[in-house]
Design a protein around this motif. Structure first.
Motif, PDB file in Angstrom:
ATOM      1  N   PHE A  99       0.800  -1.226   0.000  1.00  0.00           N
ATOM      2  CA  PHE A  99       0.000   0.000   0.000  1.00  0.00           C
ATOM      3  C   PHE A  99       0.837   1.284   0.000  1.00  0.00           C
ATOM      4  O   PHE A  99       0.608   2.188   0.812  1.00  0.00           O
ATOM      5  N   PRO A 100       1.814   1.395  -0.914  1.00  0.00           N
ATOM      6  CA  PRO A 100       2.619   2.622  -0.955  1.00  0.00           C
ATOM      7  C   PRO A 100       1.775   3.847  -1.272  1.00  0.00           C
ATOM      8  O   PRO A 100       0.787   3.768  -2.019  1.00  0.00           O
ATOM      9  N   SER A 101       2.138   4.964  -0.667  1.00  0.00           N
ATOM     10  CA  SER A 101       1.565   6.295  -0.912  1.00  0.00           C
ATOM     11  C   SER A 101       0.102   6.453  -0.507  1.00  0.00           C
ATOM     12  O   SER A 101      -0.511   7.465  -0.827  1.00  0.00           O
ATOM     13  N   LEU A 102      -0.469   5.477   0.192  1.00  0.00           N
ATOM     14  CA  LEU A 102      -1.857   5.604   0.642  1.00  0.00           C
ATOM     15  C   LEU A 102      -1.901   6.160   2.067  1.00  0.00           C
ATOM     16  O   LEU A 102      -0.925   6.090   2.811  1.00  0.00           O
ATOM     17  N   TYR A 103      -3.047   6.699   2.445  1.00  0.00           N
ATOM     18  CA  TYR A 103      -3.245   7.248   3.782  1.00  0.00           C
ATOM     19  C   TYR A 103      -3.637   6.145   4.753  1.00  0.00           C
ATOM     20  O   TYR A 103      -4.255   5.150   4.372  1.00  0.00           O
ATOM     21  N   ASP A 104      -3.294   6.360   6.031  1.00  0.00           N
ATOM     22  CA  ASP A 104      -3.606   5.388   7.073  1.00  0.00           C
ATOM     23  C   ASP A 104      -3.902   6.132   8.360  1.00  0.00           C
ATOM     24  O   ASP A 104      -3.260   7.135   8.675  1.00  0.00           O
TER      25      ASP A 104
ATOM     26  N   GLU B 134     -12.371  11.533   0.526  1.00  0.00           N
ATOM     27  CA  GLU B 134     -11.526  12.298  -0.400  1.00  0.00           C
ATOM     28  C   GLU B 134     -10.185  11.648  -0.702  1.00  0.00           C
ATOM     29  O   GLU B 134      -9.664  11.808  -1.804  1.00  0.00           O
ATOM     30  N   TRP B 135      -9.599  10.983   0.268  1.00  0.00           N
ATOM     31  CA  TRP B 135      -8.253  10.428   0.110  1.00  0.00           C
ATOM     32  C   TRP B 135      -8.320   8.928  -0.135  1.00  0.00           C
ATOM     33  O   TRP B 135      -9.289   8.274   0.235  1.00  0.00           O
ATOM     34  N   GLU B 136      -7.259   8.387  -0.706  1.00  0.00           N
ATOM     35  CA  GLU B 136      -7.160   6.941  -0.900  1.00  0.00           C
ATOM     36  C   GLU B 136      -6.474   6.326   0.323  1.00  0.00           C
ATOM     37  O   GLU B 136      -5.337   6.657   0.641  1.00  0.00           O
ATOM     38  N   TRP B 137      -7.192   5.437   1.011  1.00  0.00           N
ATOM     39  CA  TRP B 137      -6.752   4.861   2.271  1.00  0.00           C
ATOM     40  C   TRP B 137      -6.310   3.415   2.101  1.00  0.00           C
ATOM     41  O   TRP B 137      -6.812   2.714   1.224  1.00  0.00           O
ATOM     42  N   VAL B 138      -5.419   2.963   2.971  1.00  0.00           N
ATOM     43  CA  VAL B 138      -5.033   1.552   2.958  1.00  0.00           C
ATOM     44  C   VAL B 138      -6.278   0.731   3.279  1.00  0.00           C
ATOM     45  O   VAL B 138      -7.028   1.063   4.198  1.00  0.00           O
ATOM     46  N   PRO B 139      -6.545  -0.313   2.516  1.00  0.00           N
ATOM     47  CA  PRO B 139      -7.791  -1.058   2.732  1.00  0.00           C
ATOM     48  C   PRO B 139      -7.851  -1.800   4.064  1.00  0.00           C
ATOM     49  O   PRO B 139      -8.930  -1.902   4.656  1.00  0.00           O
ATOM     50  N   ASP B 140      -6.722  -2.295   4.559  1.00  0.00           N
ATOM     51  CA  ASP B 140      -6.775  -3.000   5.841  1.00  0.00           C
ATOM     52  C   ASP B 140      -7.016  -2.023   6.983  1.00  0.00           C
ATOM     53  O   ASP B 140      -7.769  -2.309   7.912  1.00  0.00           O
ATOM     54  N   GLY B 141      -6.418  -0.836   6.910  1.00  0.00           N
ATOM     55  CA  GLY B 141      -6.676   0.185   7.918  1.00  0.00           C
ATOM     56  C   GLY B 141      -8.122   0.654   7.883  1.00  0.00           C
ATOM     57  O   GLY B 141      -8.751   0.867   8.919  1.00  0.00           O
ATOM     58  N   ARG B 142      -8.644   0.788   6.685  1.00  0.00           N
ATOM     59  CA  ARG B 142     -10.052   1.181   6.540  1.00  0.00           C
ATOM     60  C   ARG B 142     -10.973   0.127   7.157  1.00  0.00           C
ATOM     61  O   ARG B 142     -11.936   0.451   7.850  1.00  0.00           O
TER      62      ARG B 142
ATOM     63  N   ASP C 155      -9.029 -10.032   5.039  1.00  0.00           N
ATOM     64  CA  ASP C 155      -8.901 -10.791   3.802  1.00  0.00           C
ATOM     65  C   ASP C 155      -9.499  -9.947   2.692  1.00  0.00           C
ATOM     66  O   ASP C 155     -10.692  -9.656   2.698  1.00  0.00           O
ATOM     67  N   ASP C 156      -8.665  -9.533   1.731  1.00  0.00           N
ATOM     68  CA  ASP C 156      -9.171  -8.674   0.657  1.00  0.00           C
ATOM     69  C   ASP C 156      -9.799  -9.460  -0.490  1.00  0.00           C
ATOM     70  O   ASP C 156     -10.267  -8.874  -1.458  1.00  0.00           O
ATOM     71  N   GLY C 157      -9.792 -10.790  -0.372  1.00  0.00           N
ATOM     72  CA  GLY C 157     -10.364 -11.626  -1.414  1.00  0.00           C
ATOM     73  C   GLY C 157      -9.460 -11.806  -2.615  1.00  0.00           C
ATOM     74  O   GLY C 157      -9.782 -12.546  -3.533  1.00  0.00           O
ATOM     75  N   GLY C 158      -8.326 -11.133  -2.589  1.00  0.00           N
ATOM     76  CA  GLY C 158      -7.396 -11.208  -3.718  1.00  0.00           C
ATOM     77  C   GLY C 158      -6.041 -11.763  -3.337  1.00  0.00           C
ATOM     78  O   GLY C 158      -5.040 -11.476  -3.999  1.00  0.00           O
TER      79      GLY C 158
END
Length: 172
Positions: free
Chosen positions: A59-64, A150-158, A106-109
């Motif tokens: 997850f480079p460059s994403l918000y957390d 508004e921002w792109e967040w890390v999916p596991d943190g979200r 688990d992101d399913g991917g």
């Protein structure tokens, strides 16, 4: 030793250790491992939010809205939470983070890890690691909720944040 060479425990669907492998292999092969998420609040209750550097393996460059990372082989969740929070915040003497819950992300991917979520308050100054944090700030919950749109967040943190906010019942 690079981050990709760090040895991690591989775990099953019940969070039982079934092996060990270097972090780079764990990520490349989608092996289930362990991670910690620490929600850091300042003296006013605002949440430490940051944007990850572009050199991060995941997850480079994403918000957390959490600091944290992987749990090393043989390391406890509690010890990893303390270590990761102090490292990423650039502080010494952080109070022991309080465990909130654990869930299987688990992101399913092909990305799955047991995730232990913690919270801690820190009223002192922070000096985040330049290798980990490209930008940071302390946001009130209202502002953070706006930024979630508004921002792109890390999916596991979200996923962890939604559970902290009570949106996903059934966590251990």
């Amino acid at each position: 030793m690079s981050a990709a060479d760090e040895i991690l425990d591989i775990v099953d669907e019940n969070d039982q250790v079934i092996g060990q492998a270097p972090r780079g292999e764990v990520y490349a092969r989608g092996m289930r491992h362990r991670a910690v998420f620490v929600l850091v609040r300042d003296g006013e209750g605002r949440i430490f939010v940051h944007r990850r550097t572009e050199t991060k393996l995941v997850f480079p460059s994403l918000y957390d809205m959490f600091v944290g990372g992987v749990v090393g082989a043989g390391e406890s969740y509690d010890d990893a939470a303390s270590r990761e929070a102090e490292e990423e915040l650039g502080v010494v003497g952080l109070p022991r983070p309080v465990p909130l819950f654990k869930f299987l992300y688990d992101d399913g991917g092909g990305r799955t890890w047991w995730s232990a979520v913690y919270e801690v308050r820190w009223a002192g100054a922070v000096d985040p690691q330049l290798e980990e944090v490209a930008w940071y700030g302390f946001l009130g919950e209202d502002e953070m909720e706006r930024r979630l749109r508004e921002w792109e967040w890390v999916p596991d943190g979200r996923a962890a944040w939604e559970r902290v906010r009570g949106r996903r019942p059934g966590d251990a």
